[in-house]
Enzyme design. Structure first.
Site, PDB file in Angstrom:
ATOM      1  N   GLU A 160       0.882  -1.179   0.000  1.00 43.83           N
ATOM      2  CA  GLU A 160       0.000   0.000   0.000  1.00 43.83           C
ATOM      3  C   GLU A 160       0.907   1.212   0.000  1.00 43.83           C
ATOM      4  O   GLU A 160       1.528   1.525   1.019  1.00 43.83           O
ATOM      5  CB  GLU A 160      -0.895  -0.014   1.241  1.00 43.83           C
ATOM      6  CG  GLU A 160      -1.810  -1.221   1.347  1.00 43.83           C
ATOM      7  CD  GLU A 160      -2.895  -1.243   0.287  1.00 43.83           C
ATOM      8  OE1 GLU A 160      -3.098  -0.214  -0.392  1.00 43.83           O
ATOM      9  OE2 GLU A 160      -3.532  -2.295   0.133  1.00 43.83           O
ATOM     10  N   CYS A 168      -2.115   9.189   2.442  1.00 43.13           N
ATOM     11  CA  CYS A 168      -1.844   8.608   1.123  1.00 43.13           C
ATOM     12  C   CYS A 168      -2.978   8.901   0.150  1.00 43.13           C
ATOM     13  O   CYS A 168      -2.760   9.038  -1.043  1.00 43.13           O
ATOM     14  CB  CYS A 168      -1.640   7.111   1.251  1.00 43.13           C
ATOM     15  SG  CYS A 168      -3.020   6.281   2.057  1.00 43.13           S
TER      16      CYS A 168
HETATM   17  P1  NAD Z   1       8.349   5.004   4.576  1.00 40.13           P
HETATM   18  O1  NAD Z   1       8.331   4.204   3.328  1.00 40.13           O
HETATM   19  O2  NAD Z   1       9.465   5.953   4.805  1.00 40.13           O
HETATM   20  O3  NAD Z   1       8.346   4.050   5.836  1.00 40.13           O
HETATM   21  C1  NAD Z   1       7.329   3.080   6.018  1.00 40.13           C
HETATM   22  C2  NAD Z   1       7.892   1.930   6.823  1.00 40.13           C
HETATM   23  O4  NAD Z   1       8.873   1.251   6.042  1.00 40.13           O
HETATM   24  C3  NAD Z   1       8.580   2.321   8.129  1.00 40.13           C
HETATM   25  O5  NAD Z   1       8.174   1.416   9.129  1.00 40.13           O
HETATM   26  C4  NAD Z   1      10.047   2.137   7.808  1.00 40.13           C
HETATM   27  O6  NAD Z   1      10.816   1.827   8.930  1.00 40.13           O
HETATM   28  C5  NAD Z   1       9.981   0.949   6.870  1.00 40.13           C
HETATM   29  N1  NAD Z   1      11.148   0.715   6.017  1.00 40.13           N
HETATM   30  C6  NAD Z   1      12.036   1.605   5.526  1.00 40.13           C
HETATM   31  N2  NAD Z   1      12.966   0.967   4.786  1.00 40.13           N
HETATM   32  C7  NAD Z   1      12.658  -0.358   4.799  1.00 40.13           C
HETATM   33  C8  NAD Z   1      13.227  -1.528   4.220  1.00 40.13           C
HETATM   34  N3  NAD Z   1      14.317  -1.480   3.457  1.00 40.13           N
HETATM   35  N4  NAD Z   1      12.629  -2.715   4.453  1.00 40.13           N
HETATM   36  C9  NAD Z   1      11.512  -2.792   5.207  1.00 40.13           C
HETATM   37  N5  NAD Z   1      10.932  -1.713   5.797  1.00 40.13           N
HETATM   38  C10 NAD Z   1      11.498  -0.520   5.586  1.00 40.13           C
HETATM   39  O7  NAD Z   1       6.929   5.762   4.640  1.00 40.13           O
HETATM   40  P2  NAD Z   1       6.405   6.831   5.706  1.00 40.13           P
HETATM   41  O8  NAD Z   1       7.121   8.127   5.500  1.00 40.13           O
HETATM   42  O9  NAD Z   1       6.362   6.244   7.070  1.00 40.13           O
HETATM   43  O10 NAD Z   1       4.885   6.981   5.238  1.00 40.13           O
HETATM   44  C11 NAD Z   1       4.511   7.825   4.205  1.00 40.13           C
HETATM   45  C12 NAD Z   1       4.280   7.076   2.914  1.00 40.13           C
HETATM   46  O11 NAD Z   1       3.379   6.007   3.139  1.00 40.13           O
HETATM   47  C13 NAD Z   1       3.645   7.951   1.859  1.00 40.13           C
HETATM   48  O12 NAD Z   1       4.237   7.692   0.608  1.00 40.13           O
HETATM   49  C14 NAD Z   1       2.193   7.500   1.876  1.00 40.13           C
HETATM   50  O13 NAD Z   1       1.500   7.753   0.679  1.00 40.13           O
HETATM   51  C15 NAD Z   1       2.323   6.051   2.185  1.00 40.13           C
HETATM   52  N6  NAD Z   1       1.085   5.524   2.772  1.00 40.13           N
HETATM   53  C16 NAD Z   1       0.322   4.685   2.015  1.00 40.13           C
HETATM   54  C17 NAD Z   1      -0.879   4.208   2.522  1.00 40.13           C
HETATM   55  C18 NAD Z   1      -1.758   3.289   1.696  1.00 40.13           C
HETATM   56  O14 NAD Z   1      -2.623   2.635   2.264  1.00 40.13           O
HETATM   57  N7  NAD Z   1      -1.573   3.219   0.384  1.00 40.13           N
HETATM   58  C19 NAD Z   1      -1.284   4.568   3.805  1.00 40.13           C
HETATM   59  C20 NAD Z   1      -0.477   5.396   4.561  1.00 40.13           C
HETATM   60  C21 NAD Z   1       0.731   5.875   4.027  1.00 40.13           C
END
Ligand code: NAD
Length: 479
Positions: free
Chosen positions: A254, A288
């Site tokens: 997502e 998002c």
């Molecule tokens: P992010 O991608 O920076 O982090 C999300 C998670 O991924 C964190 O827990 C982080 O620690 C983890 N992560 C980072 N690198 C990783 C790796 N190599 N392997 C596994 N996990 C890893 O996102 P964010 O800044 O926390 O959230 C914002 C983003 O999330 C925006 O792009 C937003 O659109 C998206 N989002 C999407 C939805 C949806 O349902 N489509 C909902 C909420 C947020």
């Protein structure tokens, strides 16, 4: 209501026990409103992550045999405990990630619903009987849990994502290893305490806090992980998809969005303008499914811009515990730099600021841009801030074409009284979700929530997770 200013110390929850990081390291979690220290959280190592997966794997054989009535009872009990801890959860959403109280209350209610809806899944883990061409053969499918589900959640809606994914995975008989956002570990740690108190067996739900970029691969690339449910940015999602491919681990992603709203000339602006504001300014655009593109048919365009700018300039930016406050701080320095860049780049290349653009501490004013062109970063890239662009269109067809001119495909909306155009839009927009005469921001526990293209793979929700987090097995009996 005053926030609790005591600095919290957060531990991992592994195998039913609260533990520090194996090397004793911890990291700072900052309150984004003023960058003050909110908590010190155990800084997970590769070993901690492996321990969490091992705990989930060893709990699975017994957990998968638990009865539906027990899992249902534990989930409903978890919802009751959540209600009893409402103020603690709300405080956490305000002080850990800067949620205005309205958003925190909204998220709390959604989270509660996620857990209750998951309780309804327990009795519905069903297969079917299948006619057979072989004489005397009784043929059926049975639905089985996958095993260890890895959950990775973002900072912006930590309670909604934690409750939905954890509760759905546990409801159908999987065990869980969860890596929450490094910017929102406390919320998930609180949920782990609730899960434990509700009676879930030790090892069924495990949480390791830490930096995903350091220990994420230890989770998603682990051979004992049977499914990965990731919510976060598109760039991290792409990486996870590649890591999962090595073990052929199924996953749902997502990811980000650039969700469009199309407003046709017959729309009622009294109805549309407040919803437009909600769809981009809630939690300061850190959603998002926020609408970061508005396409307005020419006869309404000037009036829409005028009214939207007026509403934007009056949106509350006061105390986060004041119910009139809507605008949240932007979560981190990195994100603030990104939002500032998107605005400055657009203005520098000739866009007009019709509202906002200024900052008050870590908060960005609700910002509206017109005259945005493709050379500007804000045109096609996710900003994740209270910034949206408004474009005039000369026809419905042009609106549909422009709405589809994106690599993302998460949410979408159209406002019109013309049912034919509304349904045509719903059928032809390349997004996973479409709301007719409603804002792009909408979610419920049992709907297929998710996006296409750069916005992700697969869907979440009770029915979708039932499919994704279980597997069918074909069984025959020769009679
Ligand atoms: P992010 O991608 O920076 O982090 C999300 C998670 O991924 C964190 O827990 C982080 O620690 C983890 N992560 C980072 N690198 C990783 C790796 N190599 N392997 C596994 N996990 C890893 O996102 P964010 O800044 O926390 O959230 C914002 C983003 O999330 C925006 O792009 C937003 O659109 C998206 N989002 C999407 C939805 C949806 O349902 N489509 C909902 C909420 C947020």
């Amino acid at each position: 209501m005053d926030s609790n200013t005591e600095i919290k110390t957060l531990q991992h929850f592994i195998g039913g026990r609260w533990v520090d990081a194996e090397d004793g390291a911890a990291f700072d979690v900052l309150n984004p409103l003023d960058d003050s220290l909110y908590a010190r959280a155990a800084k997970g190592t590769s070993g901690d992550m492996r321990n969490a997966v091992a705990a989930a794997k060893s709990a699975f054989p017994e957990y998968r045999e638990t009865l539906p009535k027990d899992r249902e009872r534990w989930l409903l009990r978890a919802a009751e405990i959540m209600e009893g801890r409402k103020s603690e959860l709300i405080d956490c959403l305000i002080d850990e990630i800067g949620s205005p109280i309205q958003k925190a209350m909204f998220e709390f209610e959604k989270g509660l619903t996620m857990v209750r809806a998951a309780a309804g899944m327990c009795r519905n883990v069903r297969g079917e009987t299948i006619p057979s061409d072989a004489p005397g053969k009784f043929s059926m499918s049975i639905r089985e849990p996958l095993g260890v589900v890895a959950i990775i959640t973002p900072f912006n809606v930590p309670l909604i994502k934690t409750t939905r994914l954890a509760a759905n995975a546990l409801a159908v008989g999987n065990t869980v290893a969860h890596l929450p956002s490094e910017m929102a570990p406390h919320l998930t740690v609180l949920f782990a305490g609730i899960v434990a108190e509700a009676g879930f067996p030790a090892g069924s739900y495990n949480v390791v806090s830490g930096y995903g970029r350091e220990i994420g691969d230890d989770l998603t690339g682990h051979k004992d992980v049977d499914f990965v449910a990731f919510t976060g940015s598109t760039v991290v999602g792409q990486h996870i998809n590649e890591v999962c491919a090595r073990n052929k681990t199924p996953n749902t992603l997502e990811l980000g969005g650039k969700s469009p709203t199309v407003i046709l000339a017959d729309a009622d602006l009294d109805q549309v303008v407040p919803l437009a504001a909600r769809s981009i300014f809630m939690f300061a655009g850190q959603a998002c499914i926020g609408s970061s593109r508005f396409y307005v048919e020419r006869p309404l365009y000037d009036e829409f811009v005028k009214r939207f700018a007026m509403v934007a300039s009056r949106i509350g930016m006061g105390d986060l515990r004041d119910p009139d406050t809507v605008i949240a701080p932007i979560i981190s320095d990195r994100q603030r730099t990104r939002v500032k860049h998107h605005i400055a780049d657009a203005v520098g290349k000739g866009a007009t600021l019709v509202a906002g653009g200024e900052w008050d501490g870590n908060r960005c004013q609700p910002t509206l841009l017109t005259g945005v062109t493709e050379e500007m970063t804000v045109c096609k890239t996710e900003t994740f801030g209270p910034v949206t662009s408004i474009y005039p269109i000369d026809s419905y067809e042009e609106g549909l074409e422009k709405a589809n001119d994106t690599e993302y495909g998460l949410s979408s909306a159209i406002f019109t009284k013309d049912i034919d155009k509304a349904f045509h839009f719903a059928r032809n927009i390349g997004a996973g979700m479409c709301h007719i005469n409603g804002p792009t921001i909408h979610d419920e526990a049992h709907v297929p929530f998710g996006g296409n293209g750069e916005s992700g793979v697969g869907r979440e929700g009770t029915d979708a997770d039932m499919e994704a987090m279980t597997e069918l097995k074909w069984v025959t009996v020769q009679l």
